[in-house]
Write a protein that holds these residues in place. Structure first.
Motif, PDB file in Angstrom:
ATOM      1  N   ASP A 113       3.645 -10.461   2.123  1.00  0.00           N
ATOM      2  CA  ASP A 113       3.836 -11.032   0.789  1.00  0.00           C
ATOM      3  C   ASP A 113       4.048  -9.941  -0.249  1.00  0.00           C
ATOM      4  OD1 ASP A 113       3.651 -13.701   1.583  1.00  0.00           O
ATOM      5  OD2 ASP A 113       1.468 -13.646   1.494  1.00  0.00           O
ATOM      6  N   LEU A 114       3.343  -8.833  -0.103  1.00  0.00           N
ATOM      7  CA  LEU A 114       3.508  -7.726  -1.044  1.00  0.00           C
ATOM      8  C   LEU A 114       4.930  -7.168  -0.984  1.00  0.00           C
ATOM      9  CD1 LEU A 114       2.413  -5.695  -3.093  1.00  0.00           C
ATOM     10  CD2 LEU A 114       1.584  -4.336  -1.148  1.00  0.00           C
ATOM     11  N   LEU A 115       5.425  -6.945   0.217  1.00  0.00           N
ATOM     12  CA  LEU A 115       6.794  -6.426   0.354  1.00  0.00           C
ATOM     13  C   LEU A 115       7.811  -7.398  -0.231  1.00  0.00           C
ATOM     14  CD1 LEU A 115       6.582  -4.903   3.942  1.00  0.00           C
ATOM     15  CD2 LEU A 115       6.718  -3.654   1.777  1.00  0.00           C
TER      16      LEU A 115
ATOM     17  N   ILE B 131     -17.934  -9.550  -2.511  1.00  0.00           N
ATOM     18  CA  ILE B 131     -16.752  -9.379  -1.674  1.00  0.00           C
ATOM     19  C   ILE B 131     -17.098  -8.397  -0.562  1.00  0.00           C
ATOM     20  CG2 ILE B 131     -14.423  -8.399  -1.585  1.00  0.00           C
ATOM     21  CD1 ILE B 131     -13.935  -9.538  -4.355  1.00  0.00           C
ATOM     22  N   ASP B 132     -16.759  -8.769   0.662  1.00  0.00           N
ATOM     23  CA  ASP B 132     -17.057  -7.925   1.806  1.00  0.00           C
ATOM     24  C   ASP B 132     -15.846  -7.118   2.283  1.00  0.00           C
ATOM     25  OD1 ASP B 132     -19.830  -8.874   2.348  1.00  0.00           O
ATOM     26  OD2 ASP B 132     -18.776 -10.778   2.577  1.00  0.00           O
ATOM     27  N   MET B 133     -14.665  -7.707   2.134  1.00  0.00           N
ATOM     28  CA  MET B 133     -13.476  -7.044   2.650  1.00  0.00           C
ATOM     29  C   MET B 133     -12.271  -7.362   1.781  1.00  0.00           C
ATOM     30  SD  MET B 133     -11.727  -7.110   6.454  1.00  0.00           S
ATOM     31  CE  MET B 133     -11.897  -8.853   6.610  1.00  0.00           C
ATOM     32  N   VAL B 134     -11.392  -6.352   1.680  1.00  0.00           N
ATOM     33  CA  VAL B 134     -10.121  -6.518   0.984  1.00  0.00           C
ATOM     34  C   VAL B 134      -9.021  -6.364   2.026  1.00  0.00           C
ATOM     35  CG1 VAL B 134      -8.604  -5.625  -0.807  1.00  0.00           C
ATOM     36  CG2 VAL B 134     -11.081  -5.596  -1.149  1.00  0.00           C
ATOM     37  N   LEU B 135      -8.245  -7.406   2.180  1.00  0.00           N
ATOM     38  CA  LEU B 135      -7.142  -7.410   3.137  1.00  0.00           C
ATOM     39  C   LEU B 135      -5.850  -7.236   2.355  1.00  0.00           C
ATOM     40  CD1 LEU B 135      -6.444  -7.961   6.169  1.00  0.00           C
ATOM     41  CD2 LEU B 135      -6.166 -10.345   5.510  1.00  0.00           C
ATOM     42  N   VAL B 136      -5.034  -6.300   2.762  1.00  0.00           N
ATOM     43  CA  VAL B 136      -3.734  -6.107   2.117  1.00  0.00           C
ATOM     44  C   VAL B 136      -2.761  -7.082   2.767  1.00  0.00           C
ATOM     45  CG1 VAL B 136      -1.843  -4.496   1.688  1.00  0.00           C
ATOM     46  CG2 VAL B 136      -4.212  -3.685   1.633  1.00  0.00           C
TER      47      VAL B 136
ATOM     48  N   GLN C 123      -7.558 -11.166  -0.539  1.00  0.00           N
ATOM     49  CA  GLN C 123      -6.292 -10.620  -0.067  1.00  0.00           C
ATOM     50  C   GLN C 123      -5.452 -10.211  -1.263  1.00  0.00           C
ATOM     51  OE1 GLN C 123      -4.807 -12.559   3.369  1.00  0.00           O
ATOM     52  NE2 GLN C 123      -2.678 -12.226   2.781  1.00  0.00           N
ATOM     53  N   CYS C 124      -5.056  -8.944  -1.270  1.00  0.00           N
ATOM     54  CA  CYS C 124      -4.160  -8.432  -2.309  1.00  0.00           C
ATOM     55  C   CYS C 124      -2.750  -8.485  -1.756  1.00  0.00           C
ATOM     56  CB  CYS C 124      -4.534  -6.999  -2.683  1.00  0.00           C
ATOM     57  SG  CYS C 124      -6.127  -6.881  -3.518  1.00  0.00           S
ATOM     58  N   GLU C 125      -1.906  -9.288  -2.381  1.00  0.00           N
ATOM     59  CA  GLU C 125      -0.576  -9.480  -1.825  1.00  0.00           C
ATOM     60  C   GLU C 125       0.523  -9.535  -2.881  1.00  0.00           C
ATOM     61  OE1 GLU C 125      -1.149 -14.273  -1.221  1.00  0.00           O
ATOM     62  OE2 GLU C 125      -1.309 -12.965   0.512  1.00  0.00           O
ATOM     63  N   SER C 126       0.250  -8.943  -4.035  1.00  0.00           N
ATOM     64  CA  SER C 126       1.276  -8.887  -5.079  1.00  0.00           C
ATOM     65  C   SER C 126       1.085  -7.613  -5.898  1.00  0.00           C
ATOM     66  CB  SER C 126       1.169 -10.106  -6.003  1.00  0.00           C
ATOM     67  OG  SER C 126      -0.014 -10.022  -6.778  1.00  0.00           O
ATOM     68  N   ALA C 127       2.131  -7.254  -6.624  1.00  0.00           N
ATOM     69  CA  ALA C 127       2.052  -6.085  -7.498  1.00  0.00           C
ATOM     70  C   ALA C 127       0.969  -6.290  -8.552  1.00  0.00           C
ATOM     71  CB  ALA C 127       3.409  -5.823  -8.144  1.00  0.00           C
ATOM     72  N   VAL C 128       0.807  -7.503  -9.024  1.00  0.00           N
ATOM     73  CA  VAL C 128      -0.219  -7.792 -10.030  1.00  0.00           C
ATOM     74  C   VAL C 128      -1.611  -7.536  -9.456  1.00  0.00           C
ATOM     75  CG1 VAL C 128      -1.272  -9.615 -11.423  1.00  0.00           C
ATOM     76  CG2 VAL C 128       1.213  -9.441 -11.290  1.00  0.00           C
ATOM     77  N   SER C 129      -1.849  -8.003  -8.227  1.00  0.00           N
ATOM     78  CA  SER C 129      -3.178  -7.771  -7.647  1.00  0.00           C
ATOM     79  C   SER C 129      -3.424  -6.286  -7.421  1.00  0.00           C
ATOM     80  CB  SER C 129      -3.358  -8.554  -6.343  1.00  0.00           C
ATOM     81  OG  SER C 129      -2.481  -8.091  -5.342  1.00  0.00           O
ATOM     82  N   LEU C 130      -2.379  -5.551  -7.064  1.00  0.00           N
ATOM     83  CA  LEU C 130      -2.550  -4.108  -6.864  1.00  0.00           C
ATOM     84  C   LEU C 130      -2.937  -3.402  -8.153  1.00  0.00           C
ATOM     85  CD1 LEU C 130       0.371  -3.188  -4.465  1.00  0.00           C
ATOM     86  CD2 LEU C 130      -2.039  -3.523  -3.928  1.00  0.00           C
TER      87      LEU C 130
ATOM     88  N   GLY D 119      -0.666  -8.678   9.093  1.00  0.00           N
ATOM     89  CA  GLY D 119       0.784  -8.829   9.009  1.00  0.00           C
ATOM     90  C   GLY D 119       1.569  -7.731   9.693  1.00  0.00           C
ATOM     91  N   LEU D 120       0.938  -6.970  10.547  1.00  0.00           N
ATOM     92  CA  LEU D 120       1.633  -5.854  11.188  1.00  0.00           C
ATOM     93  C   LEU D 120       1.598  -5.929  12.710  1.00  0.00           C
ATOM     94  CD1 LEU D 120       0.536  -2.891   8.902  1.00  0.00           C
ATOM     95  CD2 LEU D 120       2.847  -3.757   9.225  1.00  0.00           C
ATOM     96  N   SER D 121       1.590  -7.126  13.257  1.00  0.00           N
ATOM     97  CA  SER D 121       1.514  -7.246  14.714  1.00  0.00           C
ATOM     98  C   SER D 121       2.733  -6.643  15.408  1.00  0.00           C
ATOM     99  CB  SER D 121       1.337  -8.702  15.130  1.00  0.00           C
ATOM    100  OG  SER D 121       2.431  -9.486  14.690  1.00  0.00           O
ATOM    101  N   THR D 122       3.844  -6.515  14.689  1.00  0.00           N
ATOM    102  CA  THR D 122       5.047  -5.899  15.272  1.00  0.00           C
ATOM    103  C   THR D 122       5.071  -4.386  15.080  1.00  0.00           C
ATOM    104  OG1 THR D 122       6.340  -6.215  13.250  1.00  0.00           O
ATOM    105  CG2 THR D 122       6.427  -7.986  14.906  1.00  0.00           C
TER     106      THR D 122
END
Length: 118
Positions: free
Chosen positions: A33-35, A24-29, A5-12, A71-74
């Protein structure tokens, strides 16, 4: 299945390196946490969000991986947009939200039963 899971500016800044890792099979944004890391919590319409997904989806395709949306259920509109862009996994919520929803429905059911007995 290995999901990162990429959830920070550093990971991006290291997304390409992360996606390229064998196994690694999947990358989840991790959008919420990123926002927050960007200092704009809840700003789902920030133009950088679409850029992050476009880049991550492209890198995943290049390396034979999948990109996930969470994180986008809304915001089903954004989920649909990112799926159209190529995301292939959608997190539909959290265990806490599912449990709370089920418990609320059951409490309502019991309340309606007992209300008629008063």
């Amino acid at each position: 299945m290995i999901v990162v899971q990429c959830e920070s500016a550093v990971s991006l800044a290291h997304t390409e390196e992360i996606v390229a890792v064998d196994g690694i099979d999947m990358v989840l944004v991790g959008l919420n946490d990123l926002l927050a890391d960007w200092g704009v919590p809840g700003a789902y319409d920030d133009p950088r969000v679409r850029e992050v997904y476009a880049k991550t989806i492209a890198l995943c395709r290049q390396h034979g991986k999948h990109c996930g949306v969470g994180g986008l259920s809304t915001r089903p509109d954004l989920v649909a947009e990112f799926v159209r862009m190529g995301a292939r996994y959608v997190s539909t919520g959290t265990d806490l939200a599912f449990l709370l929803g089920a418990c609320t429905a059951r409490a309502k059911q019991v309340h309606e039963i007992t209300r008629d007995q008063s």
